[in-house]
Design a protein around this motif. Structure first.
Motif, PDB file in Angstrom:
ATOM      1  N   ASP A 181      39.598  41.650  44.749  1.00  0.00           N
ATOM      2  CA  ASP A 181      40.705  40.841  45.294  1.00  0.00           C
ATOM      3  C   ASP A 181      41.355  41.610  46.436  1.00  0.00           C
ATOM      4  OD1 ASP A 181      42.875  39.208  45.712  1.00  0.00           O
ATOM      5  OD2 ASP A 181      43.785  39.505  43.747  1.00  0.00           O
ATOM      6  N   THR A 208      45.797  45.518  41.393  1.00  0.00           N
ATOM      7  CA  THR A 208      45.954  45.287  42.829  1.00  0.00           C
ATOM      8  C   THR A 208      47.305  45.838  43.283  1.00  0.00           C
ATOM      9  OG1 THR A 208      47.067  43.133  42.655  1.00  0.00           O
ATOM     10  CG2 THR A 208      44.656  43.108  42.656  1.00  0.00           C
ATOM     11  N   GLU A 210      49.545  44.845  46.393  1.00  0.00           N
ATOM     12  CA  GLU A 210      49.511  43.814  47.432  1.00  0.00           C
ATOM     13  C   GLU A 210      50.890  43.376  47.924  1.00  0.00           C
ATOM     14  OE1 GLU A 210      48.250  39.882  46.117  1.00  0.00           O
ATOM     15  OE2 GLU A 210      47.739  40.685  44.152  1.00  0.00           O
ATOM     16  N   GLU A 239      46.269  44.059  50.714  1.00  0.00           N
ATOM     17  CA  GLU A 239      45.966  44.178  49.278  1.00  0.00           C
ATOM     18  C   GLU A 239      44.729  45.034  49.063  1.00  0.00           C
ATOM     19  OE1 GLU A 239      44.937  40.424  47.412  1.00  0.00           O
ATOM     20  OE2 GLU A 239      45.285  41.258  45.418  1.00  0.00           O
TER      21      GLU A 239
HETATM   22 MN    MN Z   1      45.795  39.575  44.138  1.00  0.00          MN
END
Ligand code: MN
Ligand code: GLY
Length: 458
Positions: free
Chosen positions: A253, A383, A385, A425
């Motif tokens: 991601d 993550t 982000e 991210e």
């Molecule tokens: Mn994400």
């Protein structure tokens, strides 16, 4: 698949966490698109994948907590089915591949459960057909999803092993290519849809699938934008949030934001630098024992400090963060767990996955969307982000309410209304003494992004 040993060990560990009973893990079935035989592409249930790795529809797994022995329920394809679908691995071979001791026809599942007149643990259902199936199997006698099982699965899946990390990094290899393709193919006059097509096409050509629908837009301020109708123009920013799955369905991601023209203008550079600093500041909190909520609040503090320098915010920085004034620009959480699901295990309950037991979720706008707030542990993959967005509807609402007037210079915001948004991210692993950014390096600084875009234009 991983080795049979991996799945056997996972099931043993799970059984050790529970007291008694049997665990029912239903696999997913194909979902019809518009009539029963026209299916959406099959995606196996992540918990089923975690405990046996079998990537086929119409399978169910039952694990006996006391003996740790498992039974796979499924049927070999009939010749009629093979005519349409081709052959598939026999159920007995599947069981062997996953280290499963017993296998039985699907029709025997209900009586098997009845004979084991025992506590049946199962996880929350997130698909209607799954819920109907489980309710039918249990004849309406269910006491609901098992909190004990949910908590045990979360504990286990939260800590990634080396082979899982290798999968996530395999996903990131392809994701890095998505982002380079997008940077190299974006120019004024190009349709967003064309970039999305290249990303999805690349995934397919590599035998991969997306971990979630691509977010690619010059309207980066729309957090989960899934329409791609704009023709991109010079002076705009394009936000690309896209990630591939690994061969075994682990997610990645990544978000990058870059100028459509290939060169950031001064105003874009100023905001980009703030978001970059938010991410760098958040990284310093990424270590065992540190609270991810603190990381989020530190990123918010950096945002307010930077926006104050630009004259968009004012007043005391800490007071502004405490009041939640930064959420006009940073309305989402700093990050989430990542694994077999892009928001890992969210189907088991966001708070159970992301919050310390003794800590509730804030109801303050912005902070309330923080999916991961708990103390970090080695083996977590998550993550980082941060973002800054200029969302005209939100600005208008807050301004009309006079919200946080002590901290926000609404007049100065006028000329930013069409700015869009910037998010950066990355996916990280919490290590024994800090963190490691996973996957290949993807251009992240202004200089790296401009160089990547220039390379293609040279
Ligand atoms: Mn994400
Ligand atoms: N990549 C989309 C999200 O994290 O919500």
């Amino acid at each position: 698949m991983f080795s049979a040993n991996t799945y056997q060990n996972r099931r043993n560990v799970l059984c050790e966490k529970l007291n008694e009973g049997i665990i029912l893990l239903p696999g997913n079935n194909p979902v019809p698109m518009n009539y029963p035989s026209n299916w959406l592409r099959f995606r196996q249930d992540s918990n089923f994948l975690y405990y046996c790795g079998l990537d086929h529809p119409h399978l169910n797994l039952v694990i006996d907590v006391k003996t740790s022995e498992s039974t796979l329920f499924g049927d070999d394809l009939t010749v009629d089915e093979i005519v349409w679908e081709g052959e598939r691995t026999k159920v007995s071979e599947m069981a062997q591949l996953a280290g499963i001791e017993h296998w039985l026809p699907s029709a025997e599942l209900q009586s098997f459960l009845k004979d084991h007149n025992n506590h049946i643990h199962y996880l929350p259902c997130y698909r209607g057909d799954q819920q109907i199936f489980v309710d039918g199997l249990l004849n309406g006698q269910s006491k609901g999803a098992s909190k004990e099982l949910i908590q045990s699965v979360i504990q286990q899946r939260s800590i990634k092993t080396d082979e899982e990390i290798a999968e996530i990094e395999a996903a990131l290899q392809v994701t890095a290519e998505f982002h380079k393709i997008a940077m190299q193919s974006t120019h004024p006059g190009v349709k967003e849809q064309s970039i999305v097509g290249q990303i999805e096409g690349h995934a397919l050509s590599e035998g991969r699938r997306l971990a979630y629908p691509v977010i690619f837009s010059v309207r980066g301020e729309i957090l989960h934008m899934n329409e791609y109708n704009n023709v991109m123009a010079g002076g705009q920013l394009a936000l690309n949030d896209s990630g591939a799955e690994s061969p075994l369905h682990y997610a990645s991601d990544i978000t990058r934001t870059f100028p459509v023209s290939g060169k950031f203008n001064d105003r874009q550079k100023e905001i980009y630098d703030i978001v970059y600093d938010m991410q760098e500041a958040a990284f310093t909190y990424c270590a065992p024992g540190k609270s991810y909520k603190e990381a989020h609040l530190e990123a918010a503090t950096i945002a307010v400090r930077g926006l104050k320098k630009l004259g968009l915010m004012k007043g005391d920085v800490d007071e502004a963060v405490k009041a939640g004034a930064h959420a006009l620009f940073f309305p989402h959480g700093l990050g989430h767990m990542l694994g077999l699901d892009v928001h890992d295990m969210e189907g088991l309950g966001e708070d159970l996955v992301g919050y310390n037991e003794d800590e509730g979720r804030s109801d303050q706008f912005g902070l309330a969307y923080l999916r991961l707030a708990k103390n970090l542990e080695p083996g977590f993959v998550l993550t980082v982000e941060p973002g800054i967005y200029f969302i005209p509807h939100l600005i208008d609402q807050w301004q009309s309410e006079g919200k946080h007037e002590a901290f926000i210079n609404y007049d100065a915001l006028e000329s930013y209304r069409d700015f869009g948004g910037i998010r950066i991210e990355d996916n990280i692993l919490i290590t024994e003494d800090g963190f490691r950014i996973l996957g290949p390096h993807i251009p992240r600084t202004i200089e790296e992004i401009e160089a990547e875009m220039a390379e293609n234009n040279a």
